[in-house]
Design an enzyme around this catalytic site. Structure first.
Site, PDB file in Angstrom:
ATOM      1  N   THR A   1       0.847  -1.201   0.000  1.00 39.86           N
ATOM      2  CA  THR A   1       0.000   0.000   0.000  1.00 39.86           C
ATOM      3  C   THR A   1       0.875   1.241   0.000  1.00 39.86           C
ATOM      4  O   THR A   1       2.043   1.189   0.393  1.00 39.86           O
ATOM      5  CB  THR A   1      -0.858   0.096   1.281  1.00 39.86           C
ATOM      6  OG1 THR A   1       0.021   0.206   2.413  1.00 39.86           O
ATOM      7  CG2 THR A   1      -1.786  -1.085   1.440  1.00 39.86           C
ATOM      8  N   ASP A   2       0.294   2.373  -0.416  1.00 35.81           N
ATOM      9  CA  ASP A   2       0.928   3.647  -0.091  1.00 35.81           C
ATOM     10  C   ASP A   2       0.738   3.852   1.413  1.00 35.81           C
ATOM     11  O   ASP A   2      -0.021   3.129   2.061  1.00 35.81           O
ATOM     12  CB  ASP A   2       0.334   4.798  -0.912  1.00 35.81           C
ATOM     13  CG  ASP A   2       1.273   6.005  -0.949  1.00 35.81           C
ATOM     14  OD1 ASP A   2       2.217   6.063  -0.124  1.00 35.81           O
ATOM     15  OD2 ASP A   2       1.066   6.900  -1.789  1.00 35.81           O
ATOM     16  N   TRP A   3       1.411   4.850   1.953  1.00 35.94           N
ATOM     17  CA  TRP A   3       1.602   4.977   3.401  1.00 35.94           C
ATOM     18  C   TRP A   3       0.355   5.472   4.141  1.00 35.94           C
ATOM     19  O   TRP A   3       0.344   6.527   4.741  1.00 35.94           O
ATOM     20  CB  TRP A   3       2.806   5.870   3.651  1.00 35.94           C
ATOM     21  CG  TRP A   3       4.091   5.118   3.864  1.00 35.94           C
ATOM     22  CD1 TRP A   3       4.916   5.243   4.944  1.00 35.94           C
ATOM     23  CD2 TRP A   3       4.715   4.142   3.027  1.00 35.94           C
ATOM     24  NE1 TRP A   3       5.994   4.392   4.820  1.00 35.94           N
ATOM     25  CE2 TRP A   3       5.895   3.701   3.663  1.00 35.94           C
ATOM     26  CE3 TRP A   3       4.387   3.541   1.800  1.00 35.94           C
ATOM     27  CZ2 TRP A   3       6.749   2.742   3.121  1.00 35.94           C
ATOM     28  CZ3 TRP A   3       5.233   2.586   1.261  1.00 35.94           C
ATOM     29  CH2 TRP A   3       6.389   2.203   1.922  1.00 35.94           C
TER      30      TRP A   3
END
Ligand code: BGC
Length: 730
Positions: free
Chosen positions: A266-268
């Site tokens: 995932t992105d953060w």
């Protein structure tokens, strides 16, 4: 004592019986893992609680963005992931340590795409990858490859182009370069993350056709041609679904259709629907929260999450980990060759700098000893953008230093005016006149900064020059022209700005983007003619902002209102323009632009001749001879566009299908460059049948040095239509 030793031996025996990653089959390792271990492996390691108690990525490599946990009993090491697209982003200082941990600030992605040269991009990737390796990291969170849908996206400097082929080819070269060092990449942000305003909630509403032909195509090419170790799913929603939870996107399309073999992270973001993420094939949650570990355990137990989904992702994680430097116990040095890498940055910068205007051969500079340097950017020069795309570099060579190092005198009076000013200083006609008498030429540098988390605005000082900036160009040009001297404008920007209203004033315009820590040196080499510019625009410079079809649906006038899911461009963004992005729109509908896609001048001239196409099966090889017909050495790019016959679907007038850059050609020298594409590359996506369709008929092959400057035309017959059924619908 004896009892204690017996316990030790027993523990050792138990340990030695556990299967070891790399020594035993992966399935055996998976089978030996507890549910808690599996859950921990799928959740990044930056949370307070993890079973390995190793710490956080920023304890291991300060400011590295994330990590995965280790499970020592099974021989599974931790791994470290770090940003970003312009080079490694780690903290330059460490507690109790006088050593500096600087990384090389390479040119921004947009400049790299402007090189149209995969060899140079790969070389940059090799240098970046080497810094990842030598600073004890495993994955670089790059390249970032979202489409330049609108010039005001705050992260366009981290991205490559408005054209998916140029994106895909540049990304593949970058991935090859980085991964050649035995470290991984994370091609991001998958997908439709083309604005920053409310990026974690906004839904990109994109038709299947525009998705397939534009927004996903760059990812498709990069995946198929370079197999990145990882892909980063984006923050946003795509047609209502968070991409991290989107099974058709992450599994049906990415893996089943494209053959992706790595992991998706995932992105953060914090916690989302963990069950949906695991099921969709989002293998790793970054940066990870302890509550997500618990959720996986609980939901497997409750039956909401299937163990086979968990095991599938765990297995992919182990396959990924086995490739990493930490798995092979690489003894990193913390001492990459920053000097050599600075040279790579300079070479790439010189290859991507794009000459937009050069009246009466103003450049290269001749008979110049003293340069009057105006514009804040000449001194407060921007090497790169902000946010996770920023690099902590040892130095930045500004235009002033670059010119001084090249042996020029700089007007000290003007320098004193700007240094430390931090803002644009007005230049009066009188002041300009006095300096025109004391210097041989004027260079004016304007900068624009942008970064993650916010989009740019169509205002003065952002998309438009300010009145002050325009007055500087006018006053300086009037004064210098009055005494027969020239004026050059240098654009130190991360994204497109308006040029049409002022470009007729100065003699030359040099687009240097955000040029790396070696920017000033690269600019001096171009200004002096030591290097002949060969950069070409990876996007269109429009006449005006509202000429761009996507501007109707872009938050250019967002100034901090609250999130509202029902509000256009805030809660959702309609990609109403469909496939009419960039040159596909301007060229098809004959709309005037300031500078077209693929455009860029040289100090020499080139002739294109003898274009030929050889088709065998679906494979097409096009060759063209390029001769340097001018008086100085230089490189040229052949851009190959195809134009389709009339069919069921409305199509762009032409689309880029291949390109090639020559070596440095001496005056009079020729090179035959070769470009390859396949017949189905010319397909369009038919939503009615969810398939790629290449119509039968006669196609045109157009070879030129910009989308509007075509030198050679060929035809190509496709006898039978080709239909390729797609599976996924996003
Ligand atoms: C950015 C990513 C970046 C990550 C880790 C996020 O906010 O969108 O591009 O890799 O942070 O720093």
């Amino acid at each position: 004592m004896a009892i204690l030793c017996a316990v030790c031996t027993q523990a050792q025996n138990t340990r030695s019986k556990a299967p070891q990653l790399g020594k035993d089959p992966i399935d055996k390792v998976v089978a030996a893992m507890t549910l808690e271990e599996k859950a921990q492996l799928l959740i990044g390691g930056n949370h307070e609680f993890s079973i390995d108690k190793v710490g956080k990525s920023y304890d291991l490599v300060p400011w590295a963005a994330g990590m995965t946990i280790s499970i020592p009993r099974l021989g599974i090491p931790f791994t470290v992931e770090t940003d970003g697209p312009a080079g490694v982003r780690i903290k330059p200082t460490r507690d109790g340590d006088s050593k500096m941990y600087y990384c090389t600030g390479f040119p921004v992605a947009t400049l790299l795409a402007s090189t149209w040269n995969p060899v140079v991009v790969k070389k940059v990737g090799q240098a970046m990858g080497n810094e990842v390796l030598e600073y004890g990291c495993d994955v670089l969170l790059a390249p970032a490859i979202n489409l330049h849908r609108n010039p005001l996206c705050g992260r366009n400097f981290e991205y490559y182009s408005e054209d998916p082929l140029l994106i895909g080819k540049t990304a593949a070269a970058m991935v090859h370069g980085i991964q050649s060092q035995g470290v991984g990449t994370s091609v991001k942000h998958f997908a439709g993350n083309d604005q920053e305003t409310f990026r974690t909630e906004n839904s990109s509403q994109i038709s299947q056709r525009a998705l397939r032909e534009l927004y996903l195509k760059g990812f498709e090419i990069a995946v198929k041609e370079s197999q990145p170790w990882t892909i980063m799913s984006s923050y946003n929603r795509l047609n209502g679904v968070y991409t991290q939870e989107d099974y058709p996107l992450l599994t049906t399309l990415l893996r089943d259709e494209w053959g992706f073999k790595g992991i998706v992270m995932t992105d953060w973001i914090g916690k989302r629907n963990t069950v949906a993420q695991v099921h969709a094939g989002n293998d790793l949650m970054m940066p990870g929260q302890a509550v997500q570990v618990k959720e996986i355990i609980d939901e497997v137990k409750s039956g909401k999450l299937s163990m086979s989904d968990v095991d599938r992702n765990v297995k992919r994680m182990l396959q990924f980990i086995m490739k990493t430097p930490h798995f092979r116990k690489y003894a990193f040095t913390n001492a990459p060759d920053l000097k050599a890498h600075a040279e790579v940055a300079r070479e790439a910068a010189e290859e991507g700098i794009t000459l937009l205007k050069n009246d009466n051969n103003t450049l290269p500079m001749k008979d110049v000893k003293t340069v009057a340097l105006f514009g804040n950017g000449s001194y407060n020069f921007l090497a790169g953008g902000t946010g996770s795309g920023e690099v902590n570099k040892a130095y930045v060579v500004n235009v002033q230093q670059g010119l001084e190092d090249a042996g020029f005198s700089i007007s000290e009076e003007i320098k004193a005016l700007y240094i430390g000013a931090g803002e644009e200083i007005p230049i009066s006609p009188g002041y300009a006149k006095r300096n025109a008498a004391n210097s041989d030429i004027a260079v004016i540098t304007f900068s624009r900064q942008a970064g993650e988390g916010a989009d740019r605005h169509n205002t003065k000082g952002d998309f438009y020059l300010t009145n002050k900036e325009k007055a500087i160009i006018t006053n300086v040009t009037n004064a210098y022209h009055a005494v027969g001297k020239k004026v050059i404008v240098v654009l130190n920007i991360g994204g497109v700005i308006e040029t049409a209203s002022w470009k007729n004033i100065p003699d030359a315009i040099l687009l240097v983007w955000q040029t790396s820590q070696e920017g000033g040196h690269a600019i001096a080499d171009i200004l002096t003619g030591k290097v002949n510019p060969s950069g070409k625009l990876p996007m269109t410079f429009p006449m005006d902002y509202m000429d761009i079809p996507s501007s109707k649906n872009f938050p250019y006038n967002y100034y901090g209102e609250h999130f509202d899911a029902s509000k256009k461009n805030i809660g959702y963004t309609n990609y109403e323009e469909g496939i009419w992005v960039g040159y596909r729109y301007f060229n098809t509908f004959n709309k005037e632009v300031s500078y077209p896609f693929g455009y860029g001048l040289s100090y020499t001239t080139f002739e294109f001749k003898d274009a030929k196409v050889k088709k065998s099966g679906n494979n097409c090889v096009v060759t063209v001879s390029i001769t340097n017909t001018g008086s100085v050495a230089g490189k040229e790019v052949a851009e190959l566009y195809t134009a389709a016959p009339k069919g069921k679907l409305e199509k762009p007038a032409c689309e880029l299908k291949a390109y090639a850059k020559t070596k440095v050609l001496q005056p009079g020298e020729s090179e035959v460059v070769s470009m390859t594409f396949s017949v189905p590359d010319m397909a369009s996506f038919d939503e009615a049948t969810n398939s790629w369709v290449t119509d039968a008929g006669t196609y045109k092959i157009l070879i030129g040095s910009s989308v509007q400057d075509i030198h050679q035309t060929l035809t190509l017959k496709v006898n039978k239509a080709i239909v390729q059924k797609a599976q996924a619908k996003m």
